[in-house]
Scaffold this active site. Sequence first.
Site, PDB file in Angstrom:
ATOM      1  N   SER A  88       0.722  -1.066   0.299  1.00  0.00           N
ATOM      2  CA  SER A  88      -0.275  -0.284  -0.148  1.00  0.00           C
ATOM      3  C   SER A  88       0.753   1.539   0.611  1.00  0.00           C
ATOM      4  CB  SER A  88      -1.132   0.008   1.563  1.00  0.00           C
ATOM      5  OG  SER A  88      -0.137  -0.200   2.785  1.00  0.00           O
ATOM      6  N   THR A 208      -1.954   4.154   3.884  1.00  0.00           N
ATOM      7  CA  THR A 208      -0.978   5.191   4.066  1.00  0.00           C
ATOM      8  C   THR A 208      -0.368   5.186   4.788  1.00  0.00           C
ATOM      9  OG1 THR A 208      -2.809   5.979   2.589  1.00  0.00           O
ATOM     10  CG2 THR A 208      -0.429   7.572   3.597  1.00  0.00           C
ATOM     11  N   THR A 226       1.757   6.772  -0.312  1.00  0.00           N
ATOM     12  CA  THR A 226       0.774   5.724  -0.262  1.00  0.00           C
ATOM     13  C   THR A 226       0.708   5.106  -2.145  1.00  0.00           C
ATOM     14  OG1 THR A 226      -1.621   5.324   0.271  1.00  0.00           O
ATOM     15  CG2 THR A 226      -1.157   6.787  -1.294  1.00  0.00           C
ATOM     16  N   ARG A 236      -6.970   8.187 -10.535  1.00  0.00           N
ATOM     17  CA  ARG A 236      -7.488   8.687  -9.060  1.00  0.00           C
ATOM     18  C   ARG A 236      -6.506   9.296  -8.430  1.00  0.00           C
ATOM     19  NH1 ARG A 236      -6.972   7.282  -3.476  1.00  0.00           N
ATOM     20  NH2 ARG A 236      -8.924   7.663  -2.632  1.00  0.00           N
ATOM     21  N   THR A 259      -4.988   8.920   7.248  1.00  0.00           N
ATOM     22  CA  THR A 259      -5.123   7.547   6.737  1.00  0.00           C
ATOM     23  C   THR A 259      -7.287   7.039   5.866  1.00  0.00           C
ATOM     24  OG1 THR A 259      -4.609   5.509   6.299  1.00  0.00           O
ATOM     25  CG2 THR A 259      -4.868   6.416   8.280  1.00  0.00           C
ATOM     26  N   GLY A 260      -6.851   6.563   5.507  1.00  0.00           N
ATOM     27  CA  GLY A 260      -8.367   6.087   4.856  1.00  0.00           C
ATOM     28  C   GLY A 260      -8.846   6.382   3.719  1.00  0.00           C
TER      29      GLY A 260
HETATM   30  N1  ASP Z   1      -5.931   7.541   2.526  1.00  0.00           N
HETATM   31  C1  ASP Z   1      -5.403   6.540   1.346  1.00  0.00           C
HETATM   32  C2  ASP Z   1      -6.095   6.903  -0.037  1.00  0.00           C
HETATM   33  O1  ASP Z   1      -7.503   7.685   0.187  1.00  0.00           O
HETATM   34  C3  ASP Z   1      -5.816   5.211   1.678  1.00  0.00           C
HETATM   35  C4  ASP Z   1      -4.917   4.894   2.685  1.00  0.00           C
HETATM   36  O2  ASP Z   1      -4.884   5.890   3.641  1.00  0.00           O
HETATM   37  O3  ASP Z   1      -6.457   3.614   3.134  1.00  0.00           O
HETATM   38  O4  ASP Z   1      -5.583   6.834  -1.007  1.00  0.00           O
END
Ligand code: ASP
Length: 353
Positions: A88, A208, A226, A236, A259-260
């Site tokens: 990731s 991330t 990330t 994207r 994150t997320g």
């Molecule tokens: N925030 C990151 C994204 O949307 C992914 C993650 O941290 O889960 O690309």
Amino acid sequence: MSNRRDFLRTSLLATSALALPRLSRAATAALSVSGKVPGGVGARVVSTWDFGVPANQAAWTVLGNGGHPLDAVETGVLVPEADLRNHSVGRAGYPDRDGKVTLDASIMDGDGRCGAVAALEHIAHPIKVARKVMEDTPHVLLVGDGALEFALQEGFKKEDLLTPESAKAWHEWLKTAKYTPVANSENLDYHRTVQNLGMPGGKNNHDTIGMLAVDAHGRLAGACTTSGMAWKLHGRVGDSPIIGAGLYVDNEVGAATSTGVGEEVIRNAGSFLVVELMRQGRSPQQACEEAVHRIVKKRPEATKDMQVGFLALNRDGECGAYAIQKGFTYAVCDVQQQDRLIASPSLYQTTYT
Ligand code: ASP
């Protein structure tokens, strides 16, 4: 490494214990008599997820020796960017739905300087390119082919970042070819059954890395990097390279990272929001909680099964974190307590399926 971790499942109070920084003689001479920023806990590095532990250790080799927080966070996040075991961040990141590995990264100094790259292909260390954008151009964000062109001009090597393991996982996903990009996939139970295929949810797959550092003078910096959501639409861009969304740093107040699901963070200018809430007097913990509540309140149904987590650090070295769903962890490193991994409190105490 795991026996070095003190995995605390309880409150974040543990993170606010006082810690004296280990500094070079020159840096120490510049400090107050107590060896701390007045009111502060001293130098500290925090970062998201369990890969934050080795990343923090690398950052500490800089920060703990009196180095600048900006150098510390850049050094730190290079570790997961290079680690082939996580899918990731950086090299070996899972590709988009077309099989292309596209990387997002940003870096910010507490004095307001910042740089970022988005949807960057073929460069293993996007954080280094982000720093070059900050230092060698008048711009903040370069994307796609333009970012790659810039990186090549700066001397970076063009490489294939799709590893056989990531390619295999992508081919597995293609069998269903359902367009469901996945973030914070470690919480998705259905992936656990196929984790041996290298699908999201595998032991070392977290999302991330956002890293924040403060030195004993109260200077702050942050970095965020990330490969974004696995199987996303080509092109994207998530929150991580967007200053104010995935990362924000202000020496007057503090720093935040996220994150997320990046779309929710962008919609709410998440990291900027956390820093502004701290400016208004909230602690890092309170600020992260309020930002999460804001996101959920705006789209309660949509965010019910979604993960967003914030991590914040103020200029006194106090930190806090909060997430929508259970499962978010963050790593803390300072001289007194060394490194440890902490389970963040969350709004919902059940993992989503
Ligand atoms: N925030 C990151 C994204 O949307 C992914 C993650 O941290 O889960 O690309």
